[in-house]
Design a protein around this motif. Structure first.
Motif, mmCIF file in Angstrom:
data_model
loop_
_atom_site.group_PDB
_atom_site.id
_atom_site.type_symbol
_atom_site.label_atom_id
_atom_site.label_comp_id
_atom_site.label_asym_id
_atom_site.label_seq_id
_atom_site.Cartn_x
_atom_site.Cartn_y
_atom_site.Cartn_z
ATOM 1 N N PRO A 25 47.315 66.430 52.649
ATOM 2 C CA PRO A 25 47.940 65.231 53.207
ATOM 3 C C PRO A 25 48.518 65.482 54.599
ATOM 4 O O PRO A 25 48.493 66.609 55.088
ATOM 5 C CB PRO A 25 49.045 64.906 52.205
ATOM 6 N N GLU A 26 49.070 64.427 55.175
ATOM 7 C CA GLU A 26 49.537 64.501 56.548
ATOM 8 C C GLU A 26 50.484 65.674 56.810
ATOM 9 O O GLU A 26 50.344 66.395 57.800
ATOM 10 C CB GLU A 26 50.222 63.184 56.929
ATOM 11 N N ASP A 27 51.424 65.887 55.870
ATOM 12 C CA ASP A 27 52.410 66.966 56.043
ATOM 13 C C ASP A 27 51.762 68.341 56.129
ATOM 14 O O ASP A 27 52.405 69.307 56.561
ATOM 15 C CB ASP A 27 53.380 67.003 54.854
ATOM 16 N N ALA A 28 50.513 68.435 55.672
ATOM 17 C CA ALA A 28 49.844 69.742 55.668
ATOM 18 C C ALA A 28 49.720 70.318 57.073
ATOM 19 O O ALA A 28 49.453 71.509 57.252
ATOM 20 C CB ALA A 28 48.470 69.628 55.004
ATOM 21 N N LYS A 29 49.962 69.462 58.088
ATOM 22 C CA LYS A 29 49.979 69.957 59.474
ATOM 23 C C LYS A 29 51.005 71.063 59.642
ATOM 24 O O LYS A 29 50.837 71.949 60.471
ATOM 25 C CB LYS A 29 50.315 68.820 60.441
ATOM 26 N N ASP A 30 52.081 71.001 58.829
ATOM 27 C CA ASP A 30 53.107 72.056 58.901
ATOM 28 C C ASP A 30 52.497 73.423 58.610
ATOM 29 O O ASP A 30 52.864 74.418 59.240
ATOM 30 C CB ASP A 30 54.218 71.811 57.868
ATOM 31 N N ALA A 31 51.592 73.446 57.635
ATOM 32 C CA ALA A 31 50.955 74.720 57.269
ATOM 33 C C ALA A 31 50.101 75.210 58.435
ATOM 34 O O ALA A 31 50.087 76.400 58.765
ATOM 35 C CB ALA A 31 50.102 74.546 56.016
ATOM 36 N N LEU A 32 49.387 74.261 59.087
ATOM 37 C CA LEU A 32 48.549 74.628 60.233
ATOM 38 C C LEU A 32 49.401 75.153 61.380
ATOM 39 O O LEU A 32 49.075 76.157 62.006
ATOM 40 C CB LEU A 32 47.723 73.421 60.678
ATOM 41 N N ARG A 33 50.542 74.486 61.623
ATOM 42 C CA ARG A 33 51.430 74.914 62.720
ATOM 43 C C ARG A 33 51.935 76.323 62.481
ATOM 44 O O ARG A 33 52.024 77.136 63.395
ATOM 45 C CB ARG A 33 52.634 73.968 62.843
ATOM 46 N N LYS A 34 52.281 76.600 61.247
ATOM 47 C CA LYS A 34 52.771 77.949 60.923
ATOM 48 C C LYS A 34 51.686 78.987 61.242
ATOM 49 O O LYS A 34 51.947 80.010 61.871
ATOM 50 C CB LYS A 34 53.166 78.008 59.438
ATOM 51 N N ALA A 35 50.451 78.673 60.810
ATOM 52 C CA ALA A 35 49.350 79.621 61.045
ATOM 53 C C ALA A 35 49.065 79.752 62.543
ATOM 54 O O ALA A 35 48.781 80.844 63.034
ATOM 55 C CB ALA A 35 48.105 79.179 60.285
ATOM 56 N N LEU A 36 49.153 78.633 63.261
ATOM 57 C CA LEU A 36 48.946 78.690 64.716
ATOM 58 C C LEU A 36 50.043 79.512 65.385
ATOM 59 O O LEU A 36 49.788 80.281 66.315
ATOM 60 C CB LEU A 36 48.917 77.277 65.312
ATOM 61 N N SER A 37 51.271 79.378 64.871
ATOM 62 C CA SER A 37 52.365 80.116 65.500
ATOM 63 C C SER A 37 52.257 81.614 65.203
ATOM 64 O O SER A 37 52.789 82.443 65.938
ATOM 65 C CB SER A 37 53.726 79.555 65.092
ATOM 66 N N MET A 38 51.550 81.967 64.130
ATOM 67 C CA MET A 38 51.291 83.392 63.866
ATOM 68 C C MET A 38 50.269 83.945 64.859
ATOM 69 O O MET A 38 50.196 85.155 65.073
ATOM 70 C CB MET A 38 50.762 83.588 62.439
#
Ligand SMILES: Cc1cc2nc3c(=O)[nH]c(=O)nc-3n(C[C@H](O)[C@H](O)[C@H](O)COP(=O)(O)OP(=O)(O)OC[C@H]3O[C@@H](n4cnc5c(N)ncnc54)[C@H](O)[C@@H]3O)c2cc1C
Ligand SMILES: Cc1cc2nc3c(=O)[nH]c(=O)nc-3n(C[C@H](O)[C@H](O)[C@H](O)COP(=O)(O)OP(=O)(O)OC[C@H]3O[C@@H](n4cnc5c(N)ncnc54)[C@H](O)[C@@H]3O)c2cc1C
Lengths: 320, 261
Positions: free
Chosen positions: B66-79
């Protein structure tokens, strides 16, 4: 009666207990047909027949040992084509779940993993699962194809139910990907002589409170007095005090023994995920506030180095 | 030649929160915070290490959620991942494991890949099957449950620690790899990483973009059905005693009473 495929876990024909439990469950749904891959089918057939296998489909080829997962999927698919089963059951293990998954896609079936019980329902096989670190119990079924289900060890009793168990050769044509992932070498685990962790009736586990590899002898001594398997928390494993194969929890083994004894383990959610379905839970911890005490049938607030050896002596004394 | 790595990351409810099911027997996402499944951080870590070793590599993180899953992507991008793909569509609600693997496979193919890396299991469904399903869908080798992984010359090798043996395994790319939490601690995002992540591209795709019909996914398209979900009764409060010198003996009494000795 409908036929049910049962994938056999064995070592050179010595059938492991979870497979025999699976035969008990399979008989509730139909006639069990066992699938034995690799050498030793002749040896396995006897015990499989004693536990209800009407037929034993056997295939042996070097591919099963030399390449990962896919050759076994090819074999099970061949078995499905021979038998047209209502369900395909596998004992839950990391590899068997992968085999089940690939098979499910190939035969157009839904998949259910880590079932703890099975029954025949009006709309097909109904599986019981536990979810969210065992805080929920669900009932599920597949709505397409034969039910592909992996079942956790210790989910059913082993019962004798003699059947014909006729051994037939299963012809397997390996797929293009069968040789895709090569096993370059294999180092078998040394046997400790103790019961298999996931199959054991009693598990004695140690955590960070054990405070050192040598100190794990205290845990092992209790386990040996009870004929139990030894488990460990991730903290103990990460510290290098005990092998990862003995880790209990979300990323370790999931156990549901009759008795689980946790010593020096706080009871983090990831640990609980692997032991919460144990029938009786006992903990020894010097912190009265440790979350593990919320789960226990019996808890001792105290130093494990006092409590565990005393318990071991008492068990040994009572047994003699 | 560039090495294209796609890392599958799942957005899951926080395991330390009070997780439960919604009325339609799917995961209730309302009351619990979501986050990047901790076990997928290990997959991101290994992807970044493999990319560092390669001459030229690109790491794309992919989620279906769902939309909130962007948070997971942001975390991975910030890694440190380079870009992200988010498959979101209301019709995905209630998708089961085989359905998830179909969507992931289409998205991976659309993104382009030499190597797909996943976690060993999600921390919610925890089935541990998606990597194998994905390999089957993509028609490539699976090199799964690795506690060590390396890629060189178009070949992936690793160590797989199983129940009865520890194996060294290898496959030619393209392949699907999954890594365990024994593969090495995942890095924490640095402040710089967090700032950089804000500028990295996140591509959103829906079912239409992937050539999929609503009927192939979601609750309606699922090949499994959950009929009931019942909260287990809390365990009845047990006996808790303080050790005053006899704790081991009293425990033995209890075990004898339960017929364990
Ligand atoms: C993604 C992920 C996956 C994980 N998977 C797992 C898993 O599979 N299994 C697992 O176990 N954990 C797992 N964990 C780790 C988990 O979160 C905890 O960190 C871990 O379980 C803690 O281990 P512990 O209870 O031994 O240590 P601690 O939490 O440090 O507890 C030690 C306990 O020992 C007690 N103690 C100390 N000395 C004594 C003594 N002399 N006598 C009696 N008691 C004493 C203390 O009071 C304390 O309660 C995972 C974590 C993550 C993030
Ligand atoms: C409690 C519970 C029980 C369930 N039981 C079943 C069941 O029996 N059968 C069934 O078919 N479905 C079931 N589901 C649904 C299933 O969990 C989801 O379809 C899920 O997306 C895939 O399975 P998993 O989460 O267990 O993933 P796993 O197979 O455990 O995940 C392994 C890895 O795959 C990748 N991955 C998984 N999902 C995604 C995603 N959405 N986006 C990106 N990467 C991903 C991650 O790298 C992850 O580490 C269940 C869900 C829940 C919450």
């Amino acid at each position: 009666m409908a036929e049910v495929l049962v994938f056999v876990d064995h070592v050179d024909g010595a059938v492991r207990k979870p497979t025999l439990e699976l035969l008990t469950l399979a008989r509730r749904i139909g006639d069990p047909v066992a699938v034995v891959l690799g050498g030793g089918a002749g040896v396995a057939a006897g015990v499989l027949a004693e536990h209800g296998a009407v037929r034993v489909l056997a295939a042996d080829a070097p591919e099963f040992a030399e390449f990962l997962v896919v050759p076994k999927v090819d074999a099970l698919q061949a078995a499905v084509e021979v038998v047209s089963p209502v369900a395909v059951l596998l004992p839950s293990s990391a590899e068997n779940k992968e085999i089940a998954a690939r098979l499910a896609v190939r035969i157009g079936s839904g998949i259910i993993t880590d079932a703890t019980d099975l029954e025949a329902g009006e709309e097909g096989v109904v599986a019981t699962q536990s979810a969210f670190a065992a805080s929920f119990t669900t009932k599920s079924r597949v709505s397409r194809g034969a039910a592909v289900v992996t079942v956790k060890p210790n989910s059913a009793p082993v019962e004798a139910a003699p059947a014909a168990g006729v051994v037939e050769e299963l012809v397997v044509v390996f797929s293009a990907l069968a040789r895709g992932t090569k096993v370059l070498s294999r180092t078998p685990r040394e046997s400790t002589g103790r019961p298999e962790l996931t199959e054991a009736a009693i598990v004695v586990s140690g955590g960070r409170g054990v405070n050192g590899a040598d100190n794990f002898r205290v845990i092992e001594a209790l386990a040996d007095s009870l004929g139990a398997a030894v488990g460990a928390s991730r903290a103990a494993v990460d510290a290098g005090w005990y092998p990862h194969t003995n880790q209990v929890g979300q990323t370790g083994k999931s156990v549901s023994p009759q008795l689980y004894i946790a010593s020096g383990i706080s009871g983090a959610i990831q640990h609980r995920a692997g032991m919460q379905t144990s029938k009786t839970i006992v903990a020894i911890n010097k912190d009265a506030e440790a979350p593990i005490f919320d789960l226990v049938d019996y808890g001792v607030v105290g130093d494990l180095f006092n409590v565990v050896p005393q318990l071991t002596d008492e068990v040994t004394a009572r047994k003699n | 030649m560039s090495l294209r790595i796609v890392v599958c990351v799942k957005y899951v409810p926080d395991a330390t929160g009070d997780r439960h099911f919604a009325d339609d027997l799917t995961l209730d996402r309302e009351d619990v915070d979501g986050l990047l499944s901790e076990l997928d951080e290990y997959a991101v870590e290994q992807a970044l290490q493999i990319a560092d070793e390669a001459d030229d590599a690109e790491v794309t993180v992919l989620t279906v959620g769902p939309e909130d899953a962007k948070d997971a992507l942001r975390k991975a991008l910030s890694m440190g991942a380079d870009k992200a793909v988010h498959v979101e569509d209301d019709d995905l609600h209630g998708t089961d494991a085989v359905g998830t693997s179909l969507v992931l496979a289409r998205a991976v193919e659309k993104t382009g890949y030499d190597l797909v890396i996943s976690g060993m299991a999600s921390t919610d469904g925890a089935m541990g099957v998606v990597p194998a399903l994905l390999a089957e869908r993509l028609g490539v080798a699976q090199v799964t449950l690795l506690s060590e992984v390396a890629v060189e010359g178009g070949v992936v090798t690793g160590r797989r620690d199983g129940d009865t043996a520890s194996e060294r395994v290898e496959a030619s790319l393209p392949a699907v790899v999954s890594v365990t939490d024994q593969s090495g601690e995942a890095r924490y995002p640095s402040f710089k990483g967090i700032m950089a992540a804000k500028k990295k591209p996140v591509v959103s795709l829906d079912l239409g973009d992937l050539g999929l019909d609503a009927g192939e996914v979601g609750l309606g398209g699922a090949w499994t059905v959950v009929d009931s979900a019942v909260q287990r009764p809390a365990r009845t409060a047990g006996t808790i005693v303080k050790d005053e010198g006899e704790g081991g003996k009293r425990l033995a009494e209890f075990l004898a009473g339960q017929k364990f000795i």
